[in-house]
Enzyme design. Structure first.
Site, PDB file in Angstrom:
ATOM      1  N   ARG A 163      91.077 -40.970 -28.794  1.00  0.00           N
ATOM      2  CA  ARG A 163      89.769 -39.390 -29.856  1.00  0.00           C
ATOM      3  C   ARG A 163      90.573 -38.529 -29.114  1.00  0.00           C
ATOM      4  O   ARG A 163      89.848 -37.676 -29.316  1.00  0.00           O
ATOM      5  CB  ARG A 163      88.267 -39.315 -28.700  1.00  0.00           C
ATOM      6  CG  ARG A 163      87.639 -40.789 -29.999  1.00  0.00           C
ATOM      7  CD  ARG A 163      87.600 -40.980 -30.884  1.00  0.00           C
ATOM      8  NE  ARG A 163      86.931 -42.673 -31.077  1.00  0.00           N
ATOM      9  CZ  ARG A 163      87.107 -43.720 -31.328  1.00  0.00           C
ATOM     10  NH1 ARG A 163      88.674 -43.946 -30.955  1.00  0.00           N
ATOM     11  NH2 ARG A 163      86.634 -44.585 -32.230  1.00  0.00           N
ATOM     12  N   SER A 237      78.919 -41.362 -34.079  1.00  0.00           N
ATOM     13  CA  SER A 237      79.218 -41.653 -32.404  1.00  0.00           C
ATOM     14  C   SER A 237      79.227 -40.397 -32.192  1.00  0.00           C
ATOM     15  O   SER A 237      80.032 -39.656 -32.222  1.00  0.00           O
ATOM     16  CB  SER A 237      80.165 -42.572 -32.168  1.00  0.00           C
ATOM     17  OG  SER A 237      79.157 -44.106 -32.456  1.00  0.00           O
ATOM     18  N   GLU A 333      81.838 -36.941 -28.321  1.00  0.00           N
ATOM     19  CA  GLU A 333      83.153 -37.080 -28.783  1.00  0.00           C
ATOM     20  C   GLU A 333      82.788 -36.185 -29.939  1.00  0.00           C
ATOM     21  O   GLU A 333      84.515 -35.274 -30.491  1.00  0.00           O
ATOM     22  CB  GLU A 333      82.847 -38.390 -29.576  1.00  0.00           C
ATOM     23  CG  GLU A 333      84.469 -38.620 -30.508  1.00  0.00           C
ATOM     24  CD  GLU A 333      83.843 -40.194 -30.712  1.00  0.00           C
ATOM     25  OE1 GLU A 333      84.342 -39.995 -32.366  1.00  0.00           O
ATOM     26  OE2 GLU A 333      83.693 -41.061 -30.454  1.00  0.00           O
TER      27      GLU A 333
END
Length: 338
Positions: A163, A237, A333
């Site tokens: 990520r 998420s 995230e």
């Protein structure tokens, strides 16, 4: 090109947060973008480069300028065993995946139904079900904000990690992505061993899925556990799954023998953040107008009328509970602004 002032970003963030920006500019071509960045004034900064807004949490009005790419188009070049697909940064990611599957270009199936746009895929290194987009990206084209010059970056230049990319780190707000080129295979090699993909296929009596069957199954899995942002605002998420040392993992495994985990290398293991949040009792609970989804604890939701700060407050409480229970820091995230 479209240029607005005092623009409401409600339609541009999937959390459904009301927030104004001083200026919002949407461009359709690289030429327009070059002209735009060369004309920016002091009050336009710091710029916010916005895609589909699916990985963004706004906590206040944005006092400067927001840029959004509407660069469209897909062109391809065939090689012996693969296809190089060049895509405009304003294309919707899942529509690109659908087009690839339909054309018989493989490798992106496990990334089906991830929200957002192509430009953001290269910034965030989106991933799901054992696949990351870094494994497909060949070249990223962009315009340098300071000069208006066109630049090209190889996959290696972008320093992709879980990520992460240089676009989120030392290159943040230095470049606006215009095109991304992906390498897709002409040979279908399904990846079925992450999460519950194989189990769901077996329920359908499918032992050897086609790419379309795999895509359909992943979409069904995601839709079953992730809320529709049109109904309940969310950013997918919210937390990254932490990667811990082998020593930490083995200590936790003694306490939690049923703990799910994913091998990274000989020294590291990944533990699902959603599982830890669930163990802390947060699944389905709320803190004011912000809550945790009742089917997937990794997802924070806007129960209706929540402010960005209310979502952040919930995030902080959950982080503290996970830290207290497991001794592990979990990090968002989602990009939280400001």
């Amino acid at each position: 090109m479209r240029d607005f002032h005092d623009y409401n970003l409600l339609a541009h963030n999937t959390f459904g947060i009301e927030a104004l920006c001083r200026r919002f500019v949407e461009f359709d071509t690289v030429d327009e973008l070059q002209q735009l960045v060369r004309s920016l004034q002091k009050e336009d900064f710091p710029l916010l480069l916005l895609g589909g807004g699916s990985n963004l949490l706004l906590t206040a009005d944005y006092p400067a300028t927001v840029l959004h790419s509407a660069i469209k188009g897909m062109t391809h070049q065939e090689e012996d065993d693969c296809v190089l697909l060049r895509v405009g940064s304003g294309e919707v990611w899942d529509e690109v995946v659908a087009a690839c599957v339909a054309q018989g270009w493989y490798g992106a199936e496990n990334l089906s139904l991830i929200p957002g746009e192509v430009g953001a895929s290269a910034v965030q290194n989106i991933g799901a079900y054992g696949t990351e987009v870094k494994d497909l990206i060949v070249v990223v084209e962009a315009v340098e904000i300071a000069t208006g010059e066109i630049v090209r970056f190889s996959n290696a230049d972008c320093a992709y990690a879980y990520r992460q990319s240089r676009f989120k780190q030392d290159w943040k707000n230095r470049f606006v992505i215009t095109y991304v080129t992906y390498r897709l295979s002409k040979k279908f090699e399904p990846r079925l061993d992450y999460g519950n993909i194989r189990m769901e296929l077996e329920k359908k009596g499918i032992g050897h899925p086609t790419a379309q069957e795999l895509r359909d199954t992943i979409i069904e899995i995601r839709e079953a556990k992730l809320p529709d942002p049109k109904i309940e605002g969310n950013g997918g998420s919210f937390f990254m799954n932490p990667i811990v040392t082998r020593q930490r993992f083995e200590l936790l495994l003694k306490r939690y023998p049923q703990m799910p985990h994913y091998f990274i290398d000989e020294k590291h293991e990944k533990i699902p953040a959603g599982w830890m949040i669930d163990q802390c009792g947060w699944k389905g609970r709320s803190l004011g107008r912000a809550g945790v989804h009742d089917k997937q604890a990794l997802v924070l939701v806007n129960r209706g009328g929540a402010t960005g700060q209310e979502i952040v407050d919930l995030c902080h409480v959950i982080q503290q509970d996970v830290k207290t229970t497991f001794g592990i820091d979990i990090e968002p995230e989602v990009n939280i602004l400001p």
